[in-house]
Design a protein around this motif. Structure first.
Motif, PDB file in Angstrom:
ATOM      1  N   LEU A 193     -44.167  49.861  23.340  1.00 46.28           N
ATOM      2  CA  LEU A 193     -43.588  48.533  23.607  1.00 46.28           C
ATOM      3  C   LEU A 193     -42.544  48.172  22.555  1.00 46.28           C
ATOM      4  N   ASN A 194     -42.832  48.485  21.308  1.00 49.29           N
ATOM      5  CA  ASN A 194     -41.864  48.199  20.242  1.00 49.29           C
ATOM      6  C   ASN A 194     -40.599  49.049  20.409  1.00 49.29           C
ATOM      7  N   ASN A 195     -40.761  50.323  20.782  1.00 48.12           N
ATOM      8  CA  ASN A 195     -39.599  51.194  21.002  1.00 48.12           C
ATOM      9  C   ASN A 195     -38.757  50.723  22.188  1.00 48.12           C
ATOM     10  N   LEU A 196     -39.440  50.168  23.191  1.00 46.23           N
ATOM     11  CA  LEU A 196     -38.724  49.664  24.364  1.00 46.23           C
ATOM     12  C   LEU A 196     -37.787  48.525  23.988  1.00 46.23           C
ATOM     13  N   GLU A 197     -38.239  47.654  23.117  1.00 49.01           N
ATOM     14  CA  GLU A 197     -37.387  46.537  22.702  1.00 49.01           C
ATOM     15  C   GLU A 197     -36.200  47.028  21.872  1.00 49.01           C
ATOM     16  N   LYS A 198     -36.401  48.110  21.108  1.00 46.78           N
ATOM     17  CA  LYS A 198     -35.317  48.641  20.286  1.00 46.78           C
ATOM     18  C   LYS A 198     -34.196  49.251  21.138  1.00 46.78           C
ATOM     19  N   LYS A 199     -34.514  49.686  22.329  1.00 53.88           N
ATOM     20  CA  LYS A 199     -33.488  50.265  23.215  1.00 53.88           C
ATOM     21  C   LYS A 199     -32.499  49.221  23.737  1.00 53.88           C
ATOM     22  N   GLU A 200     -32.872  47.944  23.715  1.00 53.43           N
ATOM     23  CA  GLU A 200     -32.002  46.847  24.146  1.00 53.43           C
ATOM     24  C   GLU A 200     -31.470  47.063  25.565  1.00 53.43           C
ATOM     25  N   LEU A 201     -32.361  47.463  26.457  1.00 52.47           N
ATOM     26  CA  LEU A 201     -31.952  47.702  27.849  1.00 52.47           C
ATOM     27  C   LEU A 201     -31.537  46.405  28.544  1.00 52.47           C
ATOM     28  N   VAL A 202     -32.229  45.316  28.226  1.00 46.21           N
ATOM     29  CA  VAL A 202     -31.899  44.033  28.850  1.00 46.21           C
ATOM     30  C   VAL A 202     -30.502  43.583  28.440  1.00 46.21           C
ATOM     31  N   GLN A 203     -30.192  43.741  27.141  1.00 47.92           N
ATOM     32  CA  GLN A 203     -28.865  43.351  26.666  1.00 47.92           C
ATOM     33  C   GLN A 203     -27.769  44.195  27.315  1.00 47.92           C
ATOM     34  N   LYS A 204     -28.096  45.431  27.676  1.00 50.88           N
ATOM     35  CA  LYS A 204     -27.104  46.317  28.322  1.00 50.88           C
ATOM     36  C   LYS A 204     -27.038  46.108  29.831  1.00 50.88           C
ATOM     37  N   GLY A 205     -27.890  45.241  30.354  1.00 45.76           N
ATOM     38  CA  GLY A 205     -27.865  44.992  31.793  1.00 45.76           C
ATOM     39  C   GLY A 205     -28.671  45.984  32.611  1.00 45.76           C
ATOM     40  N   GLU A 206     -29.459  46.848  31.947  1.00 48.39           N
ATOM     41  CA  GLU A 206     -30.240  47.861  32.651  1.00 48.39           C
ATOM     42  C   GLU A 206     -31.649  47.307  32.923  1.00 48.39           C
ATOM     43  N   ILE A 207     -31.719  46.314  33.808  1.00 49.80           N
ATOM     44  CA  ILE A 207     -32.973  45.604  34.082  1.00 49.80           C
ATOM     45  C   ILE A 207     -33.966  46.515  34.801  1.00 49.80           C
ATOM     46  N   LYS A 208     -33.460  47.304  35.747  1.00 46.75           N
ATOM     47  CA  LYS A 208     -34.341  48.191  36.509  1.00 46.75           C
ATOM     48  C   LYS A 208     -35.026  49.194  35.594  1.00 46.75           C
ATOM     49  N   GLU A 209     -34.280  49.803  34.679  1.00 45.70           N
ATOM     50  CA  GLU A 209     -34.845  50.768  33.748  1.00 45.70           C
ATOM     51  C   GLU A 209     -35.860  50.100  32.822  1.00 45.70           C
TER      52      GLU A 209
END
Length: 545
Positions: A193-209
């Motif tokens: 879960l912590n690693n997921l937040e570090k990827k910043e997928l939401v900030q990049k617009g990759e909501i599905k991923e």
């Protein structure tokens, strides 16, 4: 600047100017047979202290230099000498050619010789003295498969290398994940879960991923901690299995915990399959719910005190290894099946089209060809200039503002001029249309205008120009001149040279000149079709209309 030079030399070449020649140019004959020698002579009179440099050339325009003769020196008077330089030239293809001007340096100042037109004729065969033979029968040709299989093999090797790289990278990724050891499932879930937040997928617009990884973390934890096949279950199946496990294992779970998990899983399904886009605060809330659900589930699992701690740890390690091995095999199998299917489909499709249509057909239709796209695009028929040139082209020609590029002294000579262009000389296809009217009566020599246009192309990077000339007549009977042949185009950016084919039409009407130039890479069959279609469409508005 190149259009400025183009138009200036274009107008300059249509007029006759007298000037004193520093270099005298002559040739022994203007007509010769194929392979025979033309002897080009350059003469200049200089002082005894002057330094003269004649160029060392392998080719002069389209003609090959087969002999560079020594310089002859003749004393004219006490202070002046006449220097004579001769070149032996030849050409092995019949046609009319232009020997371009040659640059001579006198005290490091450039001086140019005159250009000369020559004609190379075929060798006539004396049918009375030469014995004639019957035409041979048609020879059979071995219609084998040819070399097409080489290209198919190359394509398969490339596809195979790509598949191997993809498989190897995925294998390394899976191995790296498997090598990460966590003491407990909750520790693994928290870390992921912590690693997921570090990827910043939401900030990049990759909501599905983001939702896919978020729910995978929750499902993987449930599978490892509660022993439910969560990764392969649907949302409904998973919720039902959790309720049954809660009762069976005597887990104290509130209805709110199960509902929160179901709500997030449903949201993830909408994002992945219905392209739903939650708001930022909803995404944050779903992440917090998953974390709270995992912690609640972990606390609700009853703690068992094993009789033999070492045996339990060993059994758990073996079980975790088996689960990971099964997941790895399933992922590798899916990847392998997908790659095999793609390779088989590409092989069958490529082989069929190569055998039936040829390799060039497959290359041009799969990879693409710029000239083919022009040929098959939507053509435009329009009138350009005055008197108007009516022509059909793959693209609309763009007008160039001649007043901005022509010098004032040149503008003073012309009454009206218009220039329209598509592409450039270094592009895959180049078309220009220009019309000009002069203020003063001018005796326009189309042959000289053709020669001047070729000089302009030389100034723009054209080399080794081969010129053939013939009369041209439009469908409505307007007479003109057509020059055509090949040249080498130097790209100033890459310093590379490309062999090109050109056709140049010139007409004169009402103290004016009309010109159409088409240029493209030699051997381009699609460009040849475009050129033919353009030339067949040429019509001119008569000056008295």
């Amino acid at each position: 600047m190149k259009f400025k030079l183009y138009i200036f030399l274009f107008l300059f070449s249509t007029m006759i100017f007298a000037q004193q020649k520093t270099v005298e140019t002559s040739i022994d004959t203007t007509k010769n047979k194929i392979g025979a020698e033309f002897k080009l002579t350059l003469k200049t009179i200089v002082s005894s202290t002057a330094k003269v440099e004649f160029p060392k050339l392998k080719n002069i325009g389209p003609l090959e230099v087969i002999q560079s003769y020594p310089i002859d020196t003749v004393k004219k008077d006490a202070t002046n000498y006449e220097l004579i330089k001769k070149y032996g030239l030849t050409q092995f293809d019949s046609g009319r050619y232009t020997i371009p001007s040659v640059k001579i340096l006198i005290d490091k100042k450039p001086f140019f010789s005159d250009s000369i037109k020559v004609e190379v004729a075929n060798v006539k065969v004396d049918t009375l003295q030469q014995k004639m033979y019957d035409i041979k029968d048609i020879s059979s040709v071995d219609e084998g498969m040819g070399n097409w299989w080489i290209y198919v093999l190359i394509a398969l090797v490339i596809i195979g290398i790509g598949a191997f790289v993809y498989w190897y990278v995925k294998k390394r990724q899976l191995k790296k994940i498997e090598e990460e050891v966590y003491k407990t499932p909750i520790e693994k879930a928290t870390s992921l879960l912590n690693n997921l937040e570090k990827k910043e997928l939401v900030q990049k617009g990759e909501i599905k991923e983001y939702y896919s990884e978020l729910t995978d973390i929750a499902r993987n934890y449930i599978e490892e901690a509660i022993h439910i096949p969560a990764m392969e279950s649907t949302t409904s199946e998973l919720i039902t299995a959790i309720r049954e496990a809660s009762t069976k294992k005597k887990m104290t779970l509130t209805p709110e915990t199960v509902e929160n998990l179901e709500r997030v899983l449903r949201q993830a399904d909408l994002v992945k399959f219905a392209k739903s886009k939650p708001l930022d605060f909803e995404i944050t809330d779903d992440r917090n719910k998953i974390q709270k659900v995992i912690l609640t589930l972990d606390n609700a699992i009853p703690t068992e005190v094993p009789e033999d701690i070492e045996d339990q740890l060993l059994n758990e390690a073996q079980r975790q290894k088996q689960i990971k091995e099964q997941l790895r095999k399933k992922r590798n199998a899916r990847i392998g099946y997908s790659i095999a299917a793609v390779i088989l489909l590409l092989f069958i499709t490529t082989t069929y089209f190569v055998v039936t249509k040829g390799f060039n057909y497959v290359k041009d239709n799969l990879i693409g060809h710029p000239s083919k796209e022009l040929l098959e695009g939507e053509w435009v028929k329009s009138a350009y200039g005055s008197p108007a040139v009516l022509i059909e082209t793959p693209k609309v020609l763009k007008r160039m503002d001649t007043e901005k590029v022509l010098p004032k002294e040149t503008m003073a000579l012309i009454k009206e001029m218009q220039l329209f262009v598509y592409g450039s000389m270094i592009d895959n296809f180049y078309v220009t249309v220009s019309t000009a009217k002069f203020k003063q009566p001018t005796d326009i020599d189309l042959a000289k205008a053709l020669e001047g246009s070729l000089k302009v192309m030389e100034a723009q990077g054209a080399q080794n120009i081969i010129v053939k000339q013939e009369d041209f007549q439009t469908n409505e009977g307007i007479q003109g001149v057509k020059g055509y042949g090949t040249m080498s185009i130097l790209n100033p950016a890459t310093k590379t040279s490309t062999k090109a084919y050109y056709e140049l039409l010139l007409f004169k009407q009402d103290q004016g000149l009309q010109q159409i130039l088409i240029l493209h890479e030699e051997g381009d069959t699609y460009a040849n079709e475009i050129t033919t279609r353009i030339l067949n469409s040429v019509e001119l508005q008569r000056a008295n209309n």
